[in-house]
Design a protein around this motif. Structure first.
Motif, mmCIF file in Angstrom:
data_model
loop_
_atom_site.group_PDB
_atom_site.id
_atom_site.type_symbol
_atom_site.label_atom_id
_atom_site.label_comp_id
_atom_site.label_asym_id
_atom_site.label_seq_id
_atom_site.Cartn_x
_atom_site.Cartn_y
_atom_site.Cartn_z
ATOM 1 N N ARG A 26 0.835 -1.207 0.000
ATOM 2 C CA ARG A 26 0.000 0.000 0.000
ATOM 3 C C ARG A 26 0.866 1.252 0.000
ATOM 4 O O ARG A 26 0.473 2.292 -0.527
ATOM 5 C CB ARG A 26 -0.909 0.040 1.229
ATOM 6 C CG ARG A 26 -2.081 -0.893 1.190
ATOM 7 C CD ARG A 26 -2.830 -0.817 2.522
ATOM 8 N NE ARG A 26 -3.782 -1.894 2.643
ATOM 9 C CZ ARG A 26 -5.101 -1.734 2.651
ATOM 10 N NH1 ARG A 26 -5.624 -0.531 2.551
ATOM 11 N NH2 ARG A 26 -5.890 -2.772 2.771
ATOM 12 N N ALA A 27 2.043 1.155 0.614
ATOM 13 C CA ALA A 27 2.969 2.290 0.678
ATOM 14 C C ALA A 27 3.753 2.465 -0.619
ATOM 15 O O ALA A 27 4.562 3.380 -0.729
ATOM 16 C CB ALA A 27 3.931 2.103 1.850
ATOM 17 N N LYS A 160 5.548 1.371 11.133
ATOM 18 C CA LYS A 160 6.890 1.815 11.529
ATOM 19 C C LYS A 160 7.891 1.501 10.411
ATOM 20 O O LYS A 160 8.800 2.298 10.134
ATOM 21 C CB LYS A 160 7.314 1.148 12.841
ATOM 22 C CG LYS A 160 8.615 1.667 13.417
ATOM 23 C CD LYS A 160 8.632 3.150 13.649
ATOM 24 C CE LYS A 160 7.852 3.562 14.864
ATOM 25 N NZ LYS A 160 7.990 5.016 15.157
ATOM 26 N N LEU A 161 7.697 0.379 9.727
ATOM 27 C CA LEU A 161 8.556 0.043 8.589
ATOM 28 C C LEU A 161 8.367 1.052 7.461
ATOM 29 O O LEU A 161 9.338 1.477 6.829
ATOM 30 C CB LEU A 161 8.251 -1.367 8.079
ATOM 31 C CG LEU A 161 8.432 -2.519 9.074
ATOM 32 C CD1 LEU A 161 8.081 -3.848 8.416
ATOM 33 C CD2 LEU A 161 9.823 -2.546 9.653
ATOM 34 N N VAL A 162 7.107 1.443 7.229
ATOM 35 C CA VAL A 162 6.825 2.452 6.198
ATOM 36 C C VAL A 162 7.488 3.777 6.571
ATOM 37 O O VAL A 162 8.080 4.441 5.723
ATOM 38 C CB VAL A 162 5.305 2.631 5.992
ATOM 39 C CG1 VAL A 162 5.005 3.818 5.086
ATOM 40 C CG2 VAL A 162 4.690 1.354 5.428
ATOM 41 N N GLU A 163 7.413 4.150 7.827
ATOM 42 C CA GLU A 163 8.066 5.391 8.273
ATOM 43 C C GLU A 163 9.563 5.320 7.998
ATOM 44 O O GLU A 163 10.165 6.275 7.498
ATOM 45 C CB GLU A 163 7.812 5.605 9.760
ATOM 46 C CG GLU A 163 8.432 6.867 10.310
ATOM 47 C CD GLU A 163 8.192 7.025 11.805
ATOM 48 O OE1 GLU A 163 9.073 7.603 12.472
ATOM 49 O OE2 GLU A 163 7.157 6.566 12.312
ATOM 50 N N LYS A 170 3.640 9.367 4.385
ATOM 51 C CA LYS A 170 3.009 8.153 3.847
ATOM 52 C C LYS A 170 2.319 7.376 4.967
ATOM 53 O O LYS A 170 1.236 6.829 4.782
ATOM 54 C CB LYS A 170 4.049 7.279 3.144
ATOM 55 C CG LYS A 170 3.496 6.006 2.546
ATOM 56 C CD LYS A 170 2.331 6.212 1.593
ATOM 57 C CE LYS A 170 2.777 6.617 0.228
ATOM 58 N NZ LYS A 170 1.651 6.698 -0.744
ATOM 59 N N VAL A 171 2.915 7.353 6.143
ATOM 60 C CA VAL A 171 2.289 6.684 7.293
ATOM 61 C C VAL A 171 0.951 7.338 7.604
ATOM 62 O O VAL A 171 -0.058 6.650 7.797
ATOM 63 C CB VAL A 171 3.209 6.723 8.536
ATOM 64 C CG1 VAL A 171 2.468 6.257 9.789
ATOM 65 C CG2 VAL A 171 4.453 5.876 8.306
ATOM 66 N N GLU A 172 0.928 8.669 7.643
ATOM 67 C CA GLU A 172 -0.320 9.379 7.953
ATOM 68 C C GLU A 172 -1.378 9.129 6.880
ATOM 69 O O GLU A 172 -2.560 8.972 7.202
ATOM 70 C CB GLU A 172 -0.047 10.871 8.147
ATOM 71 C CG GLU A 172 0.778 11.181 9.390
ATOM 72 C CD GLU A 172 0.195 10.604 10.671
ATOM 73 O OE1 GLU A 172 -1.042 10.701 10.876
ATOM 74 O OE2 GLU A 172 0.964 10.048 11.490
ATOM 75 N N MET A 178 -6.774 3.599 6.110
ATOM 76 C CA MET A 178 -7.048 2.330 6.770
ATOM 77 C C MET A 178 -7.874 2.499 8.052
ATOM 78 O O MET A 178 -8.174 1.526 8.720
ATOM 79 C CB MET A 178 -5.720 1.631 7.104
ATOM 80 C CG MET A 178 -4.942 1.203 5.882
ATOM 81 S SD MET A 178 -3.245 0.640 6.216
ATOM 82 C CE MET A 178 -3.409 -0.347 7.663
ATOM 83 N N LEU A 179 -8.171 3.754 8.410
ATOM 84 C CA LEU A 179 -8.937 4.058 9.625
ATOM 85 C C LEU A 179 -8.242 3.558 10.880
ATOM 86 O O LEU A 179 -8.847 3.016 11.790
ATOM 87 C CB LEU A 179 -10.357 3.485 9.538
ATOM 88 C CG LEU A 179 -11.190 3.932 8.321
ATOM 89 C CD1 LEU A 179 -12.542 3.268 8.339
ATOM 90 C CD2 LEU A 179 -11.311 5.440 8.258
ATOM 91 N N THR A 180 -6.931 3.752 10.907
ATOM 92 C CA THR A 180 -6.114 3.371 12.043
ATOM 93 C C THR A 180 -5.887 4.588 12.920
ATOM 94 O O THR A 180 -5.568 5.655 12.424
ATOM 95 C CB THR A 180 -4.754 2.820 11.545
ATOM 96 O OG1 THR A 180 -5.024 1.740 10.659
ATOM 97 C CG2 THR A 180 -3.900 2.336 12.667
ATOM 98 N N ASN A 181 -6.024 4.443 14.217
ATOM 99 C CA ASN A 181 -5.951 5.610 15.090
ATOM 100 C C ASN A 181 -4.820 5.583 16.098
ATOM 101 O O ASN A 181 -4.933 6.167 17.160
ATOM 102 C CB ASN A 181 -7.292 5.813 15.795
ATOM 103 C CG ASN A 181 -7.640 4.664 16.717
ATOM 104 O OD1 ASN A 181 -6.929 3.670 16.741
ATOM 105 N ND2 ASN A 181 -8.711 4.793 17.461
ATOM 106 N N PHE A 182 -3.727 4.901 15.812
ATOM 107 C CA PHE A 182 -2.597 4.972 16.748
ATOM 108 C C PHE A 182 -1.401 5.577 16.065
ATOM 109 O O PHE A 182 -1.332 5.756 14.898
ATOM 110 C CB PHE A 182 -2.237 3.609 17.346
ATOM 111 C CG PHE A 182 -2.068 2.509 16.351
ATOM 112 C CD1 PHE A 182 -0.897 2.400 15.622
ATOM 113 C CD2 PHE A 182 -3.065 1.584 16.134
ATOM 114 C CE1 PHE A 182 -0.734 1.393 14.704
ATOM 115 C CE2 PHE A 182 -2.898 0.571 15.232
ATOM 116 C CZ PHE A 182 -1.745 0.460 14.512
#
Length: 182
Positions: A26-27, A160-163, A170-172, A178-182
């Motif tokens: 996805r990244a 974290k790997l994408v970061e 890209k992480v944001e 993906m509707l991820t909130n952490f």
């Protein structure tokens, strides 16, 4: 030289392997899976994944990094495979990304990469990680080595790997889609 390798051994943890494959792709990263034996690899929960290639076909010089899924006996199979250990050591020489989640940091210990490094793993494996400084954090980054606790942190670990490989922007983006909130 921008491929990320995810090796699959019989008994791998499916959540960790598939989550990392999916999120890294996805990244926009090129992810290749490789089997230690047959192309069809059975995970620890009897999910069969067809690997892209066999480990003997992998060329280390084409890799930007490796991500090792855990699970047992998958992680033990990776640790006991000289081809994997040698590949990790070769990647370490050029400070490529080396990531391991769950039980898989035992492979990094076998490869001799954890001396004085800060590392985490699935609870109970810290006894096999004698040369490192062990933490119980969910995800730990020490230079080019990234480790994670287990299946429940697979998304956080992959982000974290994408970061590390791309950037926080890209992480944001991924977190929002993906509707991820952490």
């Amino acid at each position: 030289m921008n491929k990320i390798l995810i090796p699959l051994a019989e008994g791998f943890e499916e959540i960790e392997a598939i989550t990392n494959i999916d999120i890294l792709r996805r990244a926009g990263l090129e992810v290749e899976t490789a089997s230690l034996g047959d192309l069809a690899v059975t995970g620890g929960h009897n999910i069969i994944i067809n690997a892209d290639k066999l480990i003997d076909e992998v060329k280390a010089q084409e890799l930007a990094g490796i991500v090792l899924p855990g699970g047992m006996p998958g992680a033990a199979h990776l640790r006991d495979d000289e081809r994997i250990v040698s590949l990790i050591q070769e990647l370490a020489k050029r400070e490529a990304l080396i990531a391991a989640i769950c039980a898989a940091p035992i492979v990094l210990e076998e490869a001799g990469l954890l001396s004085d490094r800060v590392v985490t793993s699935y609870p109970g494996f810290e006894e096999e990680l004698e040369s490192c400084n062990y933490l119980q954090d969910r995800v730990v980054v020490d230079g080019n080595i990234i480790t994670g606790r287990g299946p429940g942190v697979a998304v956080e670990f992959a982000l974290k790997l994408v970061e590390y490989l791309v950037d926080n922007k890209k992480v944001e983006e991924l977190k929002a889609t993906m509707l991820t909130n952490f």
